[in-house]
Motif scaffolding. Structure first.
Motif, PDB file in Angstrom:
ATOM      1  N   ARG A 224      32.075 -40.674  30.054  1.00 46.32           N
ATOM      2  CA  ARG A 224      32.236 -41.497  31.258  1.00 46.32           C
ATOM      3  C   ARG A 224      33.727 -41.710  31.525  1.00 46.32           C
ATOM      4  O   ARG A 224      34.465 -42.181  30.651  1.00 46.32           O
ATOM      5  N   ALA A 225      34.154 -41.341  32.733  1.00 46.23           N
ATOM      6  CA  ALA A 225      35.526 -41.583  33.197  1.00 46.23           C
ATOM      7  C   ALA A 225      35.445 -42.527  34.384  1.00 46.23           C
ATOM      8  O   ALA A 225      34.617 -42.339  35.288  1.00 46.23           O
ATOM      9  N   SER A 226      36.294 -43.549  34.396  1.00 48.03           N
ATOM     10  CA  SER A 226      36.217 -44.542  35.452  1.00 48.03           C
ATOM     11  C   SER A 226      37.590 -45.127  35.738  1.00 48.03           C
ATOM     12  O   SER A 226      38.491 -45.109  34.889  1.00 48.03           O
ATOM     13  N   ALA A 227      37.735 -45.649  36.941  1.00 48.36           N
ATOM     14  CA  ALA A 227      38.976 -46.293  37.359  1.00 48.36           C
ATOM     15  C   ALA A 227      38.645 -47.399  38.346  1.00 48.36           C
ATOM     16  O   ALA A 227      37.672 -47.298  39.113  1.00 48.36           O
ATOM     17  N   LEU A 228      39.437 -48.445  38.324  1.00 46.27           N
ATOM     18  CA  LEU A 228      39.216 -49.607  39.192  1.00 46.27           C
ATOM     19  C   LEU A 228      40.559 -50.180  39.604  1.00 46.27           C
ATOM     20  O   LEU A 228      41.513 -50.193  38.819  1.00 46.27           O
ATOM     21  N   THR A 229      40.629 -50.681  40.823  1.00 48.03           N
ATOM     22  CA  THR A 229      41.800 -51.404  41.288  1.00 48.03           C
ATOM     23  C   THR A 229      41.335 -52.621  42.073  1.00 48.03           C
ATOM     24  O   THR A 229      40.262 -52.598  42.689  1.00 48.03           O
ATOM     25  N   ALA A 230      42.109 -53.702  42.032  1.00 44.31           N
ATOM     26  CA  ALA A 230      41.755 -54.928  42.736  1.00 44.31           C
ATOM     27  C   ALA A 230      43.011 -55.750  42.979  1.00 44.31           C
ATOM     28  O   ALA A 230      44.043 -55.565  42.315  1.00 44.31           O
ATOM     29  N   GLU A 231      42.917 -56.662  43.927  1.00 47.49           N
ATOM     30  CA  GLU A 231      43.987 -57.628  44.189  1.00 47.49           C
ATOM     31  C   GLU A 231      43.645 -58.915  43.449  1.00 47.49           C
ATOM     32  O   GLU A 231      42.653 -59.575  43.758  1.00 47.49           O
ATOM     33  N   LEU A 232      44.463 -59.274  42.448  1.00 46.38           N
ATOM     34  CA  LEU A 232      44.157 -60.379  41.548  1.00 46.38           C
ATOM     35  C   LEU A 232      44.967 -61.617  41.892  1.00 46.38           C
ATOM     36  O   LEU A 232      46.184 -61.549  42.095  1.00 46.38           O
ATOM     37  N   THR A 233      44.283 -62.766  41.910  1.00 48.30           N
ATOM     38  CA  THR A 233      44.930 -64.061  42.047  1.00 48.30           C
ATOM     39  C   THR A 233      44.341 -65.004  41.006  1.00 48.30           C
ATOM     40  O   THR A 233      43.114 -65.142  40.920  1.00 48.30           O
ATOM     41  N   VAL A 234      45.200 -65.643  40.192  1.00 52.15           N
ATOM     42  CA  VAL A 234      44.771 -66.590  39.165  1.00 52.15           C
ATOM     43  C   VAL A 234      45.457 -67.926  39.432  1.00 52.15           C
ATOM     44  O   VAL A 234      46.686 -68.008  39.419  1.00 52.15           O
ATOM     45  N   ASP A 235      44.660 -68.958  39.684  1.00 50.05           N
ATOM     46  CA  ASP A 235      45.218 -70.271  40.020  1.00 50.05           C
ATOM     47  C   ASP A 235      45.670 -71.056  38.800  1.00 50.05           C
ATOM     48  O   ASP A 235      46.445 -72.009  38.936  1.00 50.05           O
ATOM     49  N   LEU A 236      45.198 -70.713  37.620  1.00 51.52           N
ATOM     50  CA  LEU A 236      45.315 -71.565  36.442  1.00 51.52           C
ATOM     51  C   LEU A 236      46.744 -71.977  36.132  1.00 51.52           C
ATOM     52  O   LEU A 236      47.008 -73.131  35.805  1.00 51.52           O
ATOM     53  N   VAL A 237      47.703 -71.064  36.198  1.00 50.41           N
ATOM     54  CA  VAL A 237      49.083 -71.373  35.809  1.00 50.41           C
ATOM     55  C   VAL A 237      50.025 -71.403  37.017  1.00 50.41           C
ATOM     56  O   VAL A 237      51.239 -71.294  36.857  1.00 50.41           O
ATOM     57  N   ARG A 238      49.475 -71.541  38.210  1.00 50.62           N
ATOM     58  CA  ARG A 238      50.308 -71.587  39.407  1.00 50.62           C
ATOM     59  C   ARG A 238      51.390 -72.680  39.351  1.00 50.62           C
ATOM     60  O   ARG A 238      52.542 -72.437  39.742  1.00 50.62           O
ATOM     61  N   PRO A 239      51.071 -73.907  38.850  1.00 48.80           N
ATOM     62  CA  PRO A 239      52.112 -74.944  38.784  1.00 48.80           C
ATOM     63  C   PRO A 239      53.323 -74.531  37.948  1.00 48.80           C
ATOM     64  O   PRO A 239      54.456 -74.925  38.263  1.00 48.80           O
TER      65      PRO A 239
END
Length: 413
Positions: A224-239
């Motif tokens: 199995r060969a696979s690839a993925l891309t996404a736009e990531l946003t993480v709020d946890l450490v924004r401050p």
């Protein structure tokens, strides 16, 4: 789609898990009248012990773990209970719902919907799905939750822990085709995903999630060969990064580099399995780049085992390497508050995994739908990294061996 092994012994070993996935694979025999309903379930009752007292062992970062500092023996690392309902409305239309209860970041066991999708079989080769769908990224991407379908207690955390999210909300298309003696399944998918990261409502979101996967089978061989891309946003450490931006040009550069705010992430994975029924070998390699404080990592594992009747002894070697430093000089520490911010930043970077693990264990299929597993892991974080551990305390020392013992009862019903 689940990867179905073809050898007789392997088919018997995974009979219960195979029955569980009939609603998804579309291989159930047609009934005289429709709709046809299927109902099944699976679970794992596990205990894990870790020798480390300044951190907790965990299978992935969205599970708080608890083996080590929190509890000497923890039942939260691997234990889960799942149920799956499938319905075939017509020969072309079907649906599936899977609900799983397992320990989460909110320190809760509240059940969540793992899968919920509608499938249209356009042709014998082409199928389309809409809803919450399993991400076909790893060899065990379609069945990583039901422990009974796995030879070992859990997939190697160095590889599978890099992408703990196992589903997305969107659409996919699957096409089956042949090339000579090989059978292929090609999947394309698009969607989004979101998980709650704390009790305050902060979330990690993956938008514009798109990927491609191809599974090839040839006799006992599966690739199995696979690839993925996404736009990531993480709020946890924004401050934290908002605070860095108050420190001029250098602070802004640090925030722009490490803040997970609409960052384009990518993962590529290649997995190979060779299963004769009597014995098996399996290997995977993966590269994940988040362009943020979550890091850029390369990981791999190699494992195998031999089936002796109801007993399957096995061993694996796994490794993950950080492709970026685990420390940053930060801003000028002479500035008020700078030392604190730099310390918080480096605590985040320390969590970018660098680690290797040697594992050995045995599986006992004492009933057709029951299996007990005993596994020993010797893991060692390397460099300045805390490896795949969570709840890391200031007294934690990296680069020393950690011993983990796991016991699991897996079942399907």
């Amino acid at each position: 789609m689940p990867i179905m092994k073809k050898s007789p012994l392997s088919l018997r070993a995974h009979q219960g898990a195979s029955l569980l996935f009939l609603a998804i694979s579309g291989t159930a025999a047609q009934a005289a009248s429709l709709p046809e309903w299927t109902l099944g379930g699976f679970g794992t009752a596990g205990l894990v012990h870790s020798s480390e007292r300044q951190a907790d062992y965990s299978a992935n970062v969205i599970n708080r773990g608890g083996a080590g500092r929190t509890d000497r023996w923890s039942g939260s690392v691997d234990s889960r209970l799942g149920a799956q309902l499938g319905v075939e409305f017509t020969p072309r239309w079907s649906a599936v719902l899977q609900v799983i209860a397992e320990h989460n970041l909110q320190n809760s066991w509240l059940p969540v919907v793992e899968w919920a999708n509608l499938k249209y079989q356009a042709t014998p080769e082409l199928s389309l799905r809409l809803g919450r769908i399993a991400l076909p990224i790893y060899l065990a991407g379609d069945y990583r939750k039901p422990g009974y379908a796995l030879e070992w207690v859990r997939p190697p955390v160095e590889v599978y822990g890099s992408l703990p999210v196992s589903n997305s909300d969107g659409v996919d298309a699957s096409y089956r085709w042949q090339a000579g003696a090989t059978n292929n399944l090609t999947q394309v998918f698009y969607g989004h995903t979101s998980i709650e990261t704390d009790d305050g409502g902060k979330r990690a979101r993956g938008r514009q999630l798109a990927g491609l996967s191809n599974t090839t089978t040839y006799g006992a061989l599966t690739i199995r060969a696979s690839a993925l891309t996404a736009e990531l946003t993480v709020d946890l450490v924004r401050p934290l990064f908002d605070a860095f931006r108050q420190y001029g040009l250098r602070g802004g550069q640090i925030a722009d580099r490490y803040d997970a705010d609409h960052k384009r992430v990518a993962i590529a994975n290649l997995g190979v399995s060779y299963d004769t029924g009597d014995w098996f070998l399996q290997a995977e390699g993966s590269r994940l780049n988040t362009r943020s404080f979550l890091g850029d990592k390369s990981s791999m594992y190699l494992g195998g085992g031999y089936r002796l009747g109801a007993w399957t002894p096995y061993a694996t070697y796994a490794k993950v390497k950080a492709n970026v430093p685990n420390r940053d000089a930060g801003i000028d520490s002479a500035q008020p508050g700078a030392a604190y911010l730099n310390g918080q930043l480096n605590a985040l970077l320390q969590r970018i995994s660098s680690q290797h693990t040697i594992s050995t264990g045995v599986r006992w299929d004492f009933l057709p739908d029951r299996a007990v597993k005993l596994q020993y892991d010797r893991l060692r974080p390397t460099g300045a990294s805390s490896g795949t551990l969570v709840n890391v305390q200031p007294g934690f020392r990296t680069a020393h061996p950690i011993h983990v013992v796991s016991i699991a009862l897996d079942f399907v019903f």
